[in-house]
Motif scaffolding. Structure first.
Motif, mmCIF file in Angstrom:
data_model
loop_
_atom_site.group_PDB
_atom_site.id
_atom_site.type_symbol
_atom_site.label_atom_id
_atom_site.label_comp_id
_atom_site.label_asym_id
_atom_site.label_seq_id
_atom_site.Cartn_x
_atom_site.Cartn_y
_atom_site.Cartn_z
ATOM 1 N N VAL A 64 0.082 6.756 9.993
ATOM 2 C CA VAL A 64 1.428 7.599 9.835
ATOM 3 C C VAL A 64 0.953 9.200 8.941
ATOM 4 C CG1 VAL A 64 3.245 7.833 8.232
ATOM 5 C CG2 VAL A 64 2.705 5.800 8.800
ATOM 6 N N LYS A 65 -0.043 8.899 7.703
ATOM 7 C CA LYS A 65 -0.315 10.330 7.522
ATOM 8 C C LYS A 65 -0.480 11.304 9.084
ATOM 9 C CE LYS A 65 -3.904 12.822 4.821
ATOM 10 N NZ LYS A 65 -5.226 12.779 3.975
ATOM 11 N N PHE B 159 5.148 14.304 2.430
ATOM 12 C CA PHE B 159 5.572 13.221 1.989
ATOM 13 C C PHE B 159 5.581 11.854 1.442
ATOM 14 C CE2 PHE B 159 2.709 14.293 5.400
ATOM 15 C CZ PHE B 159 1.642 13.543 4.919
ATOM 16 N N TYR B 160 6.255 10.603 1.327
ATOM 17 C CA TYR B 160 5.418 9.297 0.539
ATOM 18 C C TYR B 160 5.615 8.521 1.290
ATOM 19 C CZ TYR B 160 5.635 5.517 -2.579
ATOM 20 O OH TYR B 160 4.645 4.841 -3.299
ATOM 21 N N SER C 197 0.838 -1.232 -0.063
ATOM 22 C CA SER C 197 0.231 0.051 -0.379
ATOM 23 C C SER C 197 1.057 1.161 0.059
ATOM 24 C CB SER C 197 -1.103 0.238 1.323
ATOM 25 O OG SER C 197 -1.852 -0.874 1.044
ATOM 26 N N ALA C 198 -0.113 2.280 -0.794
ATOM 27 C CA ALA C 198 1.091 3.445 -0.372
ATOM 28 C C ALA C 198 0.339 4.377 -0.741
ATOM 29 C CB ALA C 198 1.655 3.684 -1.735
ATOM 30 N N LEU C 199 0.650 6.018 -0.185
ATOM 31 C CA LEU C 199 0.352 6.910 -0.096
ATOM 32 C C LEU C 199 1.279 8.450 -0.323
ATOM 33 C CD1 LEU C 199 -2.526 8.949 0.426
ATOM 34 C CD2 LEU C 199 -1.716 8.631 2.687
ATOM 35 N N MET C 200 1.506 9.326 -1.110
ATOM 36 C CA MET C 200 1.619 10.761 -1.720
ATOM 37 C C MET C 200 0.924 11.703 -0.949
ATOM 38 S SD MET C 200 3.742 12.192 -4.634
ATOM 39 C CE MET C 200 2.444 12.176 -5.326
ATOM 40 N N SER C 201 1.306 12.031 0.053
ATOM 41 C CA SER C 201 0.545 13.244 0.015
ATOM 42 C C SER C 201 1.244 14.830 0.116
ATOM 43 C CB SER C 201 0.405 13.556 1.558
ATOM 44 O OG SER C 201 -1.102 11.937 2.055
ATOM 45 N N LEU C 202 0.764 16.081 -0.541
ATOM 46 C CA LEU C 202 1.176 16.975 -0.597
ATOM 47 C C LEU C 202 0.807 17.938 -0.307
ATOM 48 C CD1 LEU C 202 1.986 16.958 -5.181
ATOM 49 C CD2 LEU C 202 3.514 15.809 -2.544
ATOM 50 N N LEU C 203 1.086 18.729 0.792
ATOM 51 C CA LEU C 203 0.691 20.089 1.601
ATOM 52 C C LEU C 203 1.452 21.471 0.612
ATOM 53 C CD1 LEU C 203 1.071 17.990 3.939
ATOM 54 C CD2 LEU C 203 0.164 19.935 5.327
ATOM 55 N N PRO C 204 0.237 21.332 -0.523
ATOM 56 C CA PRO C 204 0.798 22.475 -1.499
ATOM 57 C C PRO C 204 1.407 24.112 -0.714
ATOM 58 C CG PRO C 204 -0.399 22.316 -2.592
ATOM 59 C CD PRO C 204 -0.658 21.154 -1.163
#
Length: 185
Positions: free
Chosen positions: A86-87, A71-72, A58-65
């Protein structure tokens, strides 16, 4: 950095900005979709992210522009919630939620009007060309309750403006839309 890393550019700033801009949502007051990302606003921050499951991972890429942060998270065990835990931990540690929470008050007199929301819905992220929606179809039920709330995902929700609901604890948001005939979707 809108497609730039130091002196290298992998896409134009205009393309990156368009990719990060909302292009669709069920309700204007809830997160929607950009080009390639889902929106979130956990802890009051604008987040765009993309995740998935495949072959034991499983994966998740999160961006806070707005903060210039991303973070990935990738891990073993497909379809688990570890990436979301984790997020949440990262956001709570580095971007704590400082918003005041106000729990909405339901009105039993709204119960009959809310019956129009009752039914079985299908999350929009399913295979539209697969028989029966494919293996990852997500159907969920909405119930109209006698106390003037609707029940979804084990919580009660109060309508605070047309087609827009707040969870009974004041933290979650849920939006609906109407089709051309006035049917709730």
């Amino acid at each position: 950095e809108n497609g730039r890393y130091h002196d290298a550019r992998i896409l134009s700033a205009a393309a990156a900005i368009d990719m990060h801009r909302r292009h669709a949502t069920m309700h204007p007051r809830v997160p929607g979709w950009t080009l390639g990302f889902q929106e979130d606003d956990a802890n009051g921050r604008r987040i765009i992210e993309h995740g998935g499951d495949i072959g034991g991972f499983s994966a998740l890429m999160s961006l806070l522009p707005d903060e210039g942060v991303g973070f990935y998270v990738v891990h073993h065990l497909e379809s688990t919630n570890l990436r979301f835990a984790v997020k949440r931990t990262i956001l709570d540690r580095y971007f704590p939620d400082r918003r005041a929470v106000a729990a909405p008050v339901p009105h039993a007199s709204d119960a009959s009007r809310l019956a129009r929301f009752a039914g079985t819905y299908r999350a929009n992220n399913w295979c539209h060309s697969c028989a029966d929606g494919g293996p990852n179809v997500q159907d969920f039920d909405v119930e109209a309750n006698d106390d003037g709330t609707i029940g979804v995902w084990g919580d009660r929700w109060v309508e605070v403006s047309p087609l827009y609901f707040i969870a009974s604890d004041g933290r979650g948001r849920l939006g609906f839309a109407e089709d051309a005939s006035g049917r709730i979707i």
